[in-house]
Design an enzyme around this catalytic site. Structure first.
Site, PDB file in Angstrom:
ATOM      1  N   GLU A   3       5.325   4.514  -0.014  1.00 29.83           N
ATOM      2  CA  GLU A   3       6.241   3.381  -0.145  1.00 29.83           C
ATOM      3  C   GLU A   3       6.489   3.030  -1.609  1.00 29.83           C
ATOM      4  O   GLU A   3       7.635   2.765  -2.009  1.00 29.83           O
ATOM      5  CB  GLU A   3       5.686   2.160   0.595  1.00 29.83           C
ATOM      6  CG  GLU A   3       5.568   2.347   2.094  1.00 29.83           C
ATOM      7  CD  GLU A   3       4.183   2.835   2.514  1.00 29.83           C
ATOM      8  OE1 GLU A   3       3.720   2.428   3.592  1.00 29.83           O
ATOM      9  OE2 GLU A   3       3.563   3.616   1.751  1.00 29.83           O
TER      10      GLU A   3
ATOM     11  N   CYS B  57       0.927  -1.856   0.142  1.00 31.65           N
ATOM     12  CA  CYS B  57       2.328  -1.422   0.186  1.00 31.65           C
ATOM     13  C   CYS B  57       3.197  -2.481   0.861  1.00 31.65           C
ATOM     14  O   CYS B  57       4.389  -2.602   0.539  1.00 31.65           O
ATOM     15  CB  CYS B  57       2.444  -0.094   0.928  1.00 31.65           C
ATOM     16  SG  CYS B  57       1.778   1.305  -0.007  1.00 31.65           S
TER      17      CYS B  57
END
Length: 356
Positions: A52, A84
Site C-alpha cells: 500500500e 498501512c
C-alpha cells in the site's frame, strides 16, 4: 467487471515477490482514479515496504479520492513500519476493496474497521479465493505456526528418483530443470535430508535468470550430523543462509557453526513448528524418499510438484517415497490436480492436498 479487473492486477502484483517476503505476506495494491491506475505497489523483498505504501508513493496526490484495490486487508498495527490503514487514510483514499482478511491478531478486522471509522467505504471478500491461495503459507504460519510445505520431485514414469547406485543426473531434461528454478523462486526455503545432501552435494540455490530476491534458506535435516565441513552447503554458508537441524551437539556442531551454518539443535520430528517459529511461510521439500515419507506420514504436505520423465528405471531404482505402511486405500495421502504442464519431453503435475 471493473472491480474484477483491478483486483486481478493487485493479485498479479502480489505474486511478483511470493517466496521473498517472509515472514510477511506477499501483497499487491493498485490505486485507481477515474478508471485509470495511478499507483501500483507490491510487498518488497524482505517484507518491506508494504504494497500500500509503495502504491501510494507512486500515486502521490492522485490518490486523493481514489480507490485502493488490495489483495490483503491493510495492516492496522505499528511494527517496523506504520500501519498501512493509516497511510491510506492520510492519503485521502475514498474506497478500499480488499480481497481477504488478515488473520494476524494484530490486524484481524482492525484494519477494515479503522478505514470505515475514517469514513472510507470498504468492500471485503472480492477475489477472496485467489487471495487465500496466494498467501496460504502466511495463513498457515499465523494460524498453525507452521509453513506451507510443497513436495517437489523428479522421477521416472515408475516413480524412481535414481538408479540403484544413486545416479540421478539427469532423469529429467534441461527444460524441466529450468522450471525447477522458477519453482524455487516462489518459496522461502529449500529442504532436504542428509542422505540427499551427501549423495548430490547440492547448492540448493535459485538460479532463475533475473531473480534478484534474497537467497533461499537452505535447510538440511541431519539428525546424526553427517554433513562434512567440505560440503558445498557448508563452504558457502557465510553467503547463503544455511540451517542444519540435528539432535547432535559437540565439536562437529561447533565447527559447522564456526563455518557460518546455523545449527538448530532440536528433534527433527518438530520441524514444522521450528520453521514456523522462525518466520518461514513456504518451504520446498526436495527429498529424499525418507524425508518425503516423514512429511507425508506427518500430514504436512500441502502441495506437490511432480516432474516426470518418459522413462522407466525399474524396481531396483530408488523410490521417490519411502514406505507409508498404509493399511487401506482410504488412509493414503490424496491430492487434487491443479494443472499439468509439458517441458520438452517431460511433464509437471501440480497438485494440492485433497480436502475432506
Amino acid at each position: 467487471m471493473v472491480d474484477a479487473t483491478f483486483m486481478a492486477a493487485a493479485l498479479s502484483l502480489a505474486a511478483r515477490t511470493l517466496g521473498d517476503t517472509w515472514p510477511n505476506p506477499a501483497v499487491g495494491c493498485v490505486i485507481v482514479k477515474d478508471g485509470v491506475i495511478v499507483g501500483r505497489g507490491w510487498t518488497q523483498s524482505g517484507g518491506r515496504p508494504h504494497a500500500e505504501t509503495e502504491a501510494l508513493r507512486r500515486a502521490g496526490e492522485a490518490a486523493r479520492g481514489a480507490t485502493a484495490y488490495v489483495s490483503l486487508e491493510p495492516c492496522a498495527h505499528f511494527g517496523k513500519t506504520p500501519p498501512c490503514a493509516d497511510a491510506l487514510i492520510a492519503a485521502g483514499i475514498a474506497r478500499v476493496v480488499a480481497a481477504t482478511g488478515d488473520p494476524d491478531l494484530r490486524v484481524a478486522g482492525q484494519g477494515a474497521a479503522k478505514l470505515r471509522a475514517a469514513g472510507i467505504e470498504v468492500i471485503e471478500g472480492f477475489g477472496k479465493a485467489a487471495a487465500d491461495r496466494l498467501n496460504a503459507g502466511f495463513f498457515l504460519r499465523v494460524l498453525e505456526n507452521r509453513p506451507l510445505f510443497c513436495l517437489k520431485t523428479a522421477t521416472s514414469l515408475d516413480g524412481r528418483i535414481a538408479l540403484a547406485d544413486g545416479d540421478s543426473k539427469w532423469i529429467t531434461g534441461p527444460d524441466a530443470r529450468n522450471a525447477v528454478q522458477a519453482l524455487r523462486a516462489r518459496y522461502d526455503a529449500i529442504l532436504v535430508g542428509s542422505g540427499t545432501a551427501l549423495a548430490d552435494n547440492p547448492m540448493l540455490t535459485c538460479r532463475l535468470p533475473g531473480y534478484a530476491g534474497r537467497p533461499k534458506v537452505r535447510i538440511v535435516l541431519d539428525r546424526r550430523l553427517r554433513l562434512p565441513l567440505t560440503h558445498n552447503l557448508v563452504t558457502t554458508a557465510r553467503a547463503i543462509p544455511t540451517w542444519v537441524v540435528t539432535s547432535e551437539v559437540g565439536p562437529k556442531a561447533e565447527a559447522l557453526a564456526a563455518a557460518g551454518v546455523e545449527v538448530i539443535t532440536a528433534d527433527t520430528d518438530d520441524i514444522a513448528t521450528i520453521l514456523g517459529e522462525r518466520g518461514l511461510t513456504r518451504v520446498l521439500i526436495e527429498g529424499g524418499g525418507r524425508i518425503v515419507q516423514a512429511f507425508l506420514e506427518g500430514d504436512l504436505v500441502d502441495q506437490v510438484a511432480w516432474f516426470r520423465a518418459p522413462a522407466i528405471i525399474g524396481g531396483d531404482g530408488l523410490p521417490a517415497v519411502g514406505d507409508l505402511h498404509a493399511s487401506t486405500l482410504a488412509a493414503i495421502p490424496a491430492f487434487t490436480g491443479v494443472i499439468s504442464l509439458a517441458f520438452g519431453t517431460d511433464s509437471l503435475d501440480m497438485l494440492v492436498r485433497k480436502g475432506p
